[in-house]
Structures are given as structure tokens and as C-alpha cells.
Write an enzyme that holds these catalytic residues in place. Structure first.
Site, PDB file in Angstrom:
ATOM      1  N   GLU A 213       0.982  -1.164  -0.080  1.00 43.83           N
ATOM      2  CA  GLU A 213       0.000   0.086  -0.021  1.00 43.83           C
ATOM      3  C   GLU A 213       1.048   1.203  -0.008  1.00 43.83           C
ATOM      4  O   GLU A 213       1.380   1.787   1.091  1.00 43.83           O
ATOM      5  CB  GLU A 213      -0.950  -0.012   1.210  1.00 43.83           C
ATOM      6  CG  GLU A 213      -1.744  -1.205   1.560  1.00 43.83           C
ATOM      7  CD  GLU A 213      -3.170  -1.079   0.396  1.00 43.83           C
ATOM      8  OE1 GLU A 213      -3.224   0.004  -0.066  1.00 43.83           O
ATOM      9  OE2 GLU A 213      -3.734  -2.126   0.017  1.00 43.83           O
ATOM     10  N   CYS A 247      -2.014   9.599   2.542  1.00 43.71           N
ATOM     11  CA  CYS A 247      -1.404   8.957   1.388  1.00 43.71           C
ATOM     12  C   CYS A 247      -2.596   9.356   0.174  1.00 43.71           C
ATOM     13  O   CYS A 247      -2.030   9.506  -0.921  1.00 43.71           O
ATOM     14  CB  CYS A 247      -1.562   7.575   1.592  1.00 43.71           C
ATOM     15  SG  CYS A 247      -3.171   6.703   1.927  1.00 43.71           S
TER      16      CYS A 247
HETATM   17  P1  NAD Z   1       8.307   4.551   4.911  1.00 41.25           P
HETATM   18  O1  NAD Z   1       8.154   3.839   3.812  1.00 41.25           O
HETATM   19  O2  NAD Z   1       9.594   5.550   5.253  1.00 41.25           O
HETATM   20  O3  NAD Z   1       8.183   3.635   6.322  1.00 41.25           O
HETATM   21  C1  NAD Z   1       7.252   2.972   6.515  1.00 41.25           C
HETATM   22  C2  NAD Z   1       7.424   1.687   7.527  1.00 41.25           C
HETATM   23  O4  NAD Z   1       8.400   0.821   6.861  1.00 41.25           O
HETATM   24  C3  NAD Z   1       8.035   2.013   8.774  1.00 41.25           C
HETATM   25  O5  NAD Z   1       7.566   1.483   9.904  1.00 41.25           O
HETATM   26  C4  NAD Z   1       9.599   1.922   8.421  1.00 41.25           C
HETATM   27  O6  NAD Z   1      10.043   1.879   9.859  1.00 41.25           O
HETATM   28  C5  NAD Z   1       9.798   0.732   7.742  1.00 41.25           C
HETATM   29  N1  NAD Z   1      10.841   0.620   7.026  1.00 41.25           N
HETATM   30  C6  NAD Z   1      11.628   1.430   6.608  1.00 41.25           C
HETATM   31  N2  NAD Z   1      12.695   0.998   5.815  1.00 41.25           N
HETATM   32  C7  NAD Z   1      12.421  -0.244   5.797  1.00 41.25           C
HETATM   33  C8  NAD Z   1      12.912  -1.525   5.034  1.00 41.25           C
HETATM   34  N3  NAD Z   1      14.030  -1.337   4.331  1.00 41.25           N
HETATM   35  N4  NAD Z   1      12.306  -2.698   5.069  1.00 41.25           N
HETATM   36  C9  NAD Z   1      11.216  -2.700   5.721  1.00 41.25           C
HETATM   37  N5  NAD Z   1      10.462  -2.003   6.487  1.00 41.25           N
HETATM   38  C10 NAD Z   1      11.059  -0.776   6.328  1.00 41.25           C
HETATM   39  O7  NAD Z   1       6.964   5.257   4.978  1.00 41.25           O
HETATM   40  P2  NAD Z   1       6.298   6.637   5.915  1.00 41.25           P
HETATM   41  O8  NAD Z   1       7.316   7.916   5.725  1.00 41.25           O
HETATM   42  O9  NAD Z   1       6.292   6.161   7.439  1.00 41.25           O
HETATM   43  O10 NAD Z   1       5.007   6.590   5.414  1.00 41.25           O
HETATM   44  C11 NAD Z   1       4.598   7.511   4.378  1.00 41.25           C
HETATM   45  C12 NAD Z   1       4.521   6.889   3.002  1.00 41.25           C
HETATM   46  O11 NAD Z   1       3.376   6.133   3.209  1.00 41.25           O
HETATM   47  C13 NAD Z   1       3.938   8.022   1.954  1.00 41.25           C
HETATM   48  O12 NAD Z   1       4.415   7.524   0.588  1.00 41.25           O
HETATM   49  C14 NAD Z   1       2.430   7.778   1.939  1.00 41.25           C
HETATM   50  O13 NAD Z   1       1.742   7.975   0.679  1.00 41.25           O
HETATM   51  C15 NAD Z   1       2.319   6.275   2.285  1.00 41.25           C
HETATM   52  N6  NAD Z   1       1.108   5.819   2.549  1.00 41.25           N
HETATM   53  C16 NAD Z   1       0.419   4.853   1.894  1.00 41.25           C
HETATM   54  C17 NAD Z   1      -0.698   4.581   2.372  1.00 41.25           C
HETATM   55  C18 NAD Z   1      -1.720   3.464   1.594  1.00 41.25           C
HETATM   56  O14 NAD Z   1      -2.773   3.032   2.306  1.00 41.25           O
HETATM   57  N7  NAD Z   1      -1.545   3.067   0.383  1.00 41.25           N
HETATM   58  C19 NAD Z   1      -1.364   4.908   3.800  1.00 41.25           C
HETATM   59  C20 NAD Z   1      -0.388   5.913   4.388  1.00 41.25           C
HETATM   60  C21 NAD Z   1       0.786   6.248   3.940  1.00 41.25           C
END
Ligand code: NAD
Length: 470
Positions: A213, A247
Site C-alpha cells: 500500500e 496517502c
Molecule cells: P516509510 O516507507 O518511510 O516507512 C514505513 C514503514 O517501513 C516504517 O515502519 C519503517 O520503519 C519501515 N521501514 C523502513 N525501511 C524499511 C525497510 N528497508 N524494510 C522494511 N521496512 C522498512 O513510509 P512513511 O514515511 O512512514 O509513510 C509515508 C508514506 O506512506 C507515503 O509515501 C504515503 O503515501 C504512504 N502511505 C500509503 C498509504 C496507503 O494506504 N497506500 C497509507 C499511508 C501512507
């Protein structure tokens, strides 16, 4: 938490699953009930924790988009779970009659959920509701950017669930990487497209099915037939909910050139009606941290340096206090496609406004870019609405408003292309976390008994008949 602890937790969940591979309806309902009780009991404390992590997160917005959202999902699931669990009879191909065919939804085992900071409660627990309803064990890795919330969630989940049922693993990107490399039976990731790619690679090593997502730039298109005032007010409300850190927030607006000034005026008025003050206003959420606050300011100033005009909307007489990180809602005019603000997901209260000369131009603009997570269209012209619906590919659409397709229990929610893989919510979530096992049951008398070697005249006669019947 280190890799061996995470692996040990998964092993415990797997073992528990092996002892109970098909939890009864009652067991599943009881788990959902415990989650419901947790939210009803601790919802306010969790909301306070989220607000403290953000600096200020509107408690109302947490109540609407997180607590209520998940509680509504639990209620819907509890109401329909019995029907979803029932083996579904489907028609049998005529050549295999009178055998019967059905589909049995089975839990897959242990599910890993990695969630982001922007709606930390909803995005950790909504997938957990679906996974538990489908009969799975669940491990959640919430974001390190909301540490107070993550710690409280871990504590409350541990009070309500056995480790083998549902557990929270805290930590940053390194823990996320370790977590994603575990051989889960399904990995569910919500976050950025860049990290999503890494998660998909980690899952591929284990052939773990993965749902992504992700984010991206979600456009809002105003048709010439749109009510500009209403569209501007609805876009402003959706854009500034959670200060744009959503998002599916409208990322930029495409509108007929002649409507630009009417739109910017109506948008400004709508913002000031909702937020007569910004800094001393608990309704206006802060940008989550200094890094993101700076990132957003840089996006605006880089655009200005390249010739864009920034209309910062600020209540009269109020000076912004940067330490509160309540970024001024800003319209960006005259942006260029090469600017960072038009290449990267904005994820904040900046809104580029891009004029077009023909509705076809707007569709071409969207189609020239990665497939968005959400697309919004405002207008009354049914033929042009159909054009946009059929000629664009997006994760989901709301017509004449923004965001609300996510709140429909009977609609699947998910992205497409760079905005994600797979979808959940309601029955779609239940099926996502199930192995839908196809079962064909042979009858006492079976035509296929006659189609065995040595093949001869009888087999050919049967084949001739079958060919005529297909
Ligand atoms: P992010 O990708 O930086 O982090 C998300 C999660 O992934 C965190 O828990 C983080 O610790 C973990 N993570 C970081 N590096 C990782 C790795 N290499 N392997 C596995 N896990 C890892 O995202 P964010 O900044 O927390 O959230 C914002 C983003 O999320 C935006 O792009 C937004 O559009 C998206 N988002 C999408 C939805 C949806 O439903 N499609 C909903 C909310 C947010």
C-alpha cells in the site's frame, strides 16, 4: 528487537497456528472483540500519544480517521464474518457433472504488517482486523516516527493478546528490514514507494506473498462543469485533514484556465473558514517532525526560485511559529513539471494548481505520470465523467469529493502500479489474507472414469460429444 527475537516470535506464532489451523468463528469473533475493547478502553490514550508524537495531531481527526475507522471495520467484519467463512459453492464445468465445486477460505498462517507514521493506528490495525478475521496470527511493525504511540500500542496489545496471537515489534528501518526478511505467510506493507520496492525484494527471497500500500501523487481534476466553490471547499478540507499528511490527499489540482482565480479565491476562503487561527488551533495538525517540515518548505521555495508563485494562506495578524510546525496552507501557481513539487509526493499542505485548455489535456497529464493511488474528479457532465473513469488507471476514485472512497466497507482499497499491489478492506481484506482453496468433489458416477488408457474408439466418441457441447 534483534533478528533472533523476531524469528523466535514468528516461530511461536507458526507453531500455535499449526495447532489451530482453522480457528472457529467464535475464536475469531472473540479476537476481534478484544481489539474492539482495547480501542474503546484506550482509544483516548492512544490519540493523546499520537498527538504528542506529532507535536499536535487533532484529536478529532484521530477519532474520525483512526479509532472510528477501525471500529467501523471491526463492526462490519463481525457482522459478515460468518458468511465470508462459509465455503462458497460454484457451478461445476458440465463435463465434470455431477461432481461439485466449492471454494474454502483458509487462513494462511502468520502475517507480518509494516505500517507508517501518518495514520499509525489505522494502518497498523485495519490490516490486523482483516488478518485476524481470516484466522491468522499477526505481527505488527509500526513506525519509529511515532514512538510514543508504538510503545503504547505494543503494551496494550500485549495485555489483550497472547504473543502467539498478535504482537507488536518496535524499531526503526533496520528492524523493518529484518522484519520484512522473515518467511511470513503474507507480508502487508504500507509506506513509501521506495521502501515498498525493498520490501518486495525481501519478500521475493522467501516467495512470501506481499501486499504493498504505497503513495504517490493523487490528482484532482475540475471539469468545466464543476461547481468551483464546492470543489475548492471539499478539496481544502481533504487536503488539510492531517495537514496533508495523507496517502490519498489530493496532491495537485488540474482545472480549466478560466476557473483558476475563482478556485484560488474559494480555496483561500474555505481554509480561513475552517481555520480562523492556525498556530493556536488544535484542529490544525503539525507536520510530524523537523525533517518533513524543512522538506516541505524546501519544496515551496525551490518552486518559487524556479518562477512559481506561492500563495501562503495565513490568518490576519498571525505570525507562524516554526517550532509548532504548523505549515501555512499554500497554493502554488505557475509550477513546471520538472520541479520537485511536481515530481515527488508532497505529503503536506502545499497544493499546486495547474490550468488546462481542454479536458483531454488533463487526462493526458495524469496518464503521462505513474498511476496514482487516488484520482478525484469534480463535475456534472456525465459523458466527461465516464471519459475520465475509463481512460485513466488509478487505485481508487471519489467523484465530486475527496478521500471518501477509502471509508466504504464494500469497496476494495489499494493502489496500482507505483501506488501499490493488492487491496483490502471488508471482505476484500478477509480474502487477501486467506488461501481460497478450490475444492472439486467427485461423485460416485464420473464421466472421467471412461477417459482412461488404453484410449480407443470410446474415448474419441466422448471427446467428439464434449467438443460439440463446449
Ligand atoms: P516509510 O516507507 O518511510 O516507512 C514505513 C514503514 O517501513 C516504517 O515502519 C519503517 O520503519 C519501515 N521501514 C523502513 N525501511 C524499511 C525497510 N528497508 N524494510 C522494511 N521496512 C522498512 O513510509 P512513511 O514515511 O512512514 O509513510 C509515508 C508514506 O506512506 C507515503 O509515501 C504515503 O503515501 C504512504 N502511505 C500509503 C498509504 C496507503 O494506504 N497506500 C497509507 C499511508 C501512507
Amino acid at each position: 528487537m534483534d533478528a533472533s527475537c523476531i524469528a523466535a516470535l514468528l516461530a511461536r506464532q507458526r507453531e500455535a497456528f499449526a495447532h489451530e489451523p482453522y480457528p472457529s468463528l467464535e475464536t475469531r469473533l472473540a479476537r476481534l472483540r478484544r481489539l474492539q475493547d482495547l480501542l474503546e478502553r484506550d482509544g483516548d490514550r492512544l490519540a493523546q500519544a499520537i498527538s504528542a508524537d506529532f507535536g499536535n495531531r487533532s484529536l478529532h481527526e484521530t477519532a474520525i480517521a483512526e479509532t472510528f475507522f477501525v471500529l467501523a471495520g471491526i463492526a462490519h467484519t463481525r457482522r459478515h464474518l460468518k458468511r465470508w467463512m462459509k465455503a462458497r459453492r460454484v457451478a461445476t464445468s458440465f463435463h465434470s457433472l455431477p461432481g461439485t465445486s466449492r471454494i474454502l477460505a483458509q487462513p494462511v498462517g502468520a502475517v507480518g504488517i509494516v505500517s507508517p507514521w501518518n495514520y499509525p493506528l489505522q494502518l497498523a490495525l485495519a490490516p490486523a482486523v482483516a488478518a485476524l478475521a481470516a484466522g491468522n496470527r499477526v505481527m505488527i511493525k509500526p513506525s519509529e516516527l511515532t514512538p510514543g504511540f508504538s510503545a503504547l500500542l505494543a503494551e496494550r496489545i500485549a495485555q489483550s493478546f497472547a504473543l502467539e496471537e498478535c504482537v507488536v515489534v518496535q524499531g526503526g528501518a533496520d528492524v523493518g528490514r529484518t522484519f520484512a526478511s522473515q518467511p511470513f505467510d503474507h507480508l502487508f506493507f504500507t509506506g513509501s514507494t521506495a521502501v515498498g520496492r525493498q520490501v518486495a525484494l525481501a519478500a521475493a527471497a522467501n516467495l512470501t506473498p506481499v501486499t504493498l500500500e504505497l503513495g504517490g501523487k493523487s490528482p484532482a481534476i475540475l471539469d468545466p462543469s464543476a461547481d468551483v466553490g464546492q470543489a475548492a471547499a471539499r478539496i481544502a478540507a481533504g487536503k488539510l485533514f492531517n495537514a496533508g499528511q495523507t496517502c490519498i490527499a489530493p496532491d495537485y489540482v488540474l482545472l480549466p484556465r478560466a476557473q483558476r482565480d475563482a478556485f484560488t479565491d474559494a480555496y483561500r476562503q474555505a481554509v480561513l473558514r475552517m481555520y480562523p487561527r492556525l498556530d493556536d488551533n488544535p484542529d490544525y495538525t503539525s507536520i510530524v517532525n523537523e525533517r518533513h517540515y524543512q522538506r516541505l518548505q524546501n519544496l515551496a521555495s525551490e518552486a518559487e526560485a524556479g518562477g512559481a508563485r506561492a500563495l501562503r494562506i495565513s490568518p490576519a495578524g498571525e505570525m507562524e511559529r516554526p517550532q509548532l510546525r504548523k505549515l501555512r496552507p499554500t497554493l502554488l501557481l505557475d509550477v513546471q513539471p520538472g520541479m520537485a513539487v511536481m515530481r515527488e509526493e508532497i505529503f503536506g499542505p502545499l497544493l499546486p494548481v495547474i490550468p488546462y485548455d481542454t479536458p483531454d489535456e488533463a487526462i493526458a497529464f495524469v496518464n503521462a505520470r505513474p498511476r496514482p493511488l487516488a484520482l478525484y474528479w469534480f463535475g456534472k457532465d456525465a459523458a466527461r465523467q465516464r471519459e475520465v473513469l475509463t481512460r485513466t488507471v488509478a487505485g481508487g476514485m471519489t467523484v465530486n469529493d475527496v478521500l471518501l472512497h477509502i471509508a466504504q466497507e464494500n469497496l476494495p482499497f489499494g493502489g496500482v502500479g507505483e501506488s501499490g499491489i493488492g487491496a483490502y478492506h471488508g471482505e476484500y481484506g478477509f480474502r487477501l489474507f486467506s488461501k481460497e482453496k478450490p475444492v472439486f468433489e467427485q461423485s460416485r458416477w464420473a464421466g472421467s472414469d471412461m477417459l482412461r488408457p488404453p484410449y480407443g474408439a470410446q474415448a474419441e466418441r466422448i471427446l467428439r460429444v464434449l467438443r460439440k457441447l463446449v
